[in-house]
Scaffold this motif. Structure first.
Motif, PDB file in Angstrom:
ATOM      1  N   GLU A 277       0.847  -1.199   0.000  1.00  0.00           N
ATOM      2  CA  GLU A 277       0.000   0.000   0.000  1.00  0.00           C
ATOM      3  C   GLU A 277       0.883   1.251   0.000  1.00  0.00           C
ATOM      4  OE1 GLU A 277      -3.145   0.414  -0.301  1.00  0.00           O
ATOM      5  OE2 GLU A 277      -4.006  -1.576   0.080  1.00  0.00           O
ATOM      6  N   SER A 278       0.343   2.333  -0.532  1.00  0.00           N
ATOM      7  CA  SER A 278       1.083   3.590  -0.546  1.00  0.00           C
ATOM      8  C   SER A 278       0.910   4.324   0.780  1.00  0.00           C
ATOM      9  CB  SER A 278       0.584   4.478  -1.687  1.00  0.00           C
ATOM     10  OG  SER A 278      -0.795   4.773  -1.508  1.00  0.00           O
ATOM     11  N   PRO A 279       1.888   5.144   1.159  1.00  0.00           N
ATOM     12  CA  PRO A 279       1.731   5.966   2.363  1.00  0.00           C
ATOM     13  C   PRO A 279       0.587   6.951   2.200  1.00  0.00           C
ATOM     14  CG  PRO A 279       4.041   5.865   1.696  1.00  0.00           C
ATOM     15  CD  PRO A 279       3.224   5.301   0.566  1.00  0.00           C
ATOM     16  N   PRO A 280       0.096   7.528   3.301  1.00  0.00           N
ATOM     17  CA  PRO A 280      -0.933   8.561   3.181  1.00  0.00           C
ATOM     18  C   PRO A 280      -0.405   9.748   2.386  1.00  0.00           C
ATOM     19  CG  PRO A 280       0.019   8.557   5.379  1.00  0.00           C
ATOM     20  CD  PRO A 280       0.527   7.334   4.693  1.00  0.00           C
ATOM     21  N   ALA A 281      -1.308  10.540   1.857  1.00  0.00           N
ATOM     22  CA  ALA A 281      -0.889  11.674   1.033  1.00  0.00           C
ATOM     23  C   ALA A 281      -0.178  12.743   1.856  1.00  0.00           C
ATOM     24  CB  ALA A 281      -2.105  12.283   0.334  1.00  0.00           C
TER      25      ALA A 281
END
Length: 508
Positions: A277-281
């Motif tokens: 998953e990508s980190p939060p924006a």
């Protein structure tokens, strides 16, 4: 466009305090700003009901654990309702679906060989519920955030996530995304945290020490480390991993205090990277509130600020306004009930509420309860109109948490100029002479139209009293329309409603 804003989920081992009120209020202001601009918004806040601190607090209370957690979570929810936080979802980590997804992700990590079991000796802070390195401690050997608790030497067999392989990837992410952490002072601090190799992250606690938590799916003698469990709420709130969460997650913004930067800026992004998953924006970080003179709040010193007590004395919007107006972006800020009261009287009362009252009551009395039709605008009129439009336009764009104090300050500063304009034009003198009657109408119209604009902007900060003011002026904006501030949007001959004192003076 979507905007997914979160607050931390708060430990329920004690009553809610001013820090909890601040973070959730700032998140609410961000949501109201995004919503005014036409974003599809989602705001979550809530409570972390697991971990050693909560377990110990429940035992000390003598209440059954479930009853204690329900009681404390209810206190937080009532506070946020009092503060007018427009949350879409209130988090409980005891929610079965959240617990199930935490266990699922742990099993995935375990099956992928990311989790190892080993003996570990280290210094442990109960307040943080974290193991500490000696470099994390003060010269006296204490945790800087919990100096009165001390740290204890623990030697335990636990499960760990190897996070060092992701350190360089996270550093690259920070470099490639300069807005990942705001304000920049905390971005620099995060990079310092990542300057040296990272120790394995302990993700478990033996049930012999802590039983309140998510049981490890691969070893029922352990529960999940409370932070590992809690951080995943940001995903499980979106029904992750079901289809549809991705668009929200790409717009995720975590509002946090500086004391939890490491968990959110180091551990959480790496946990996400490890499962693809990508980190939060964005991580929006703020400092802490301290007592007058910069003294850390303490019950023994008697300088603890209870947000409910403040609301009972000065009201919800006075507290929201003070929190929005006074948090420094580069450090800690002072607060006390007396400071909130002074700010309420001097700024909301004397500068904003007083101008509304004087101009609107004058208009009702002199112009048959209506907004007068203006004549031609002169240079003094145009100067104040442009100044007001520039000030409110700060809230007509997407704002970030660090912008809130400055933009709120701009509004109260322009209120000073509006009051000076009103005094200099002296409509009470203009109304006496038929020759200057039109000029009087123009001054009153300009004053009312500018006040309207300021209150439209302040709906994002102090919505209750702002809406009350706009109702008095009979010009409450349509909730479903994108806010586009414009001059001359108060129709001449609008019939004014009853004008009441918006911010009555509080003396004690």
């Amino acid at each position: 466009m979507k905007s997914y804003i979160t607050t931390p989920i708060y430990y329920v081992n004690g009553a809610p305090h001013i820090g909890h009120a601040h973070t959730s209020t700032m998140a609410d202001i961000l949501k109201r700003n995004r919503k005014a601009l036409g974003y599809d918004t989602k705001l979550t806040t809530g409570c972390d009901e697991h971990g050693q601190k909560n377990q110990e607090a429940a035992l000390e209370s003598g209440m059954p654990i479930t009853e204690y957690l329900t009681m404390r979570s209810g206190e937080f929810q009532r506070l946020f309702d009092m503060i007018n936080v427009d949350y879409d979802y209130f988090v409980h980590t005891s929610r079965p679906e959240h617990m199930r997804q935490v266990a699922n992700v742990e099993q995935r990590m375990f099956d992928a060989g990311l989790i190892i079991k080993k003996q570990y000796s280290g210094l442990y802070c109960t307040g943080c519920e974290q193991f500490k390195k000696t470099t994390d401690l003060t010269d006296e050997g204490n945790c800087p955030d919990h100096p009165n608790l001390g740290v204890e030497e623990l030697d335990e067999l636990n499960y760990f996530l190897n996070i060092e392989p992701y350190r360089q990837q996270l550093l690259e992410h920070i470099e490639e995304n300069p807005k990942f952490v705001d304000p920049p002072i905390y971005r620099a601090e995060l990079k310092r945290m990542l300057a040296e190799p990272l120790e394995d992250l302990c993700i478990s606690r033996p049930k012999t020490r802590v039983s309140l938590g998510v049981e490890l799916p691969f070893d029922n003698n352990y529960v999940t480390y409370v932070w590992f469990d809690a951080l995943f709420n940001y995903l499980t709130n979106l029904d992750w991993p079901k289809e549809g969460y991705e668009q929200w997650w790409q717009a995720a913004e975590h509002t946090i205090g500086k004391d939890i930067l490491k968990t959110h800026g180091v551990y959480w992004p790496i946990m996400l990277m490890s499962i693809g998953e990508s980190p939060p924006a964005r991580l929006s970080v703020h400092g802490h509130w301290v007592g007058p003179g910069g003294i850390k709040m303490s019950k023994s010193l008697g300088n603890v600020v209870d947000p409910i007590e403040v609301i009972e004395v000065v009201g919800t919007d006075a507290l929201r306004y003070f929190l929005a107006r006074n948090m420094r972006s580069d450090g800690d800020s002072n607060i006390s009930l007396e400071l909130v009261r002074q700010t309420y009287n001097s700024e909301l009362g004397n500068k904003l509420g007083n101008l509304l009252s004087r101009a609107a009551k004058f208009s009702k009395k002199q112009f048959d309860d209506r907004v007068p039709t203006p004549g031609l605008f002169g240079s003094a009129d145009e100067i104040i109109r442009i100044s007001v439009l520039e000030a409110v336009n700060g809230f007509a764009r997407r704002i970030e948490m660090a912008d809130i104090p400055r933009l709120t300050q701009q509004l109260i500063t322009v209120c000073d100029r509006m009051n000076n304009y009103f005094a200099e034009q002296a409509p009470w003198d203009l109304i006496k002479d038929p020759i200057t009657d039109e000029r009087c109408r123009t001054v009153i119209y300009v004053s009312l139209d500018c006040i309207r604009l300021v209150f439209e902007a302040l709906r994002q900060v102090i919505p209750m009293s702002s809406n009350a003011a706009l109702l008095m002026l009979n010009c409450l904006p349509n909730e479903n329309e994108i806010w586009q501030p414009a001059l001359d949007s108060l129709p001449p001959e609008t019939k004014l409603n009853e004008i009441e004192t918006l911010y009555p003076r509080i003396t004690e």
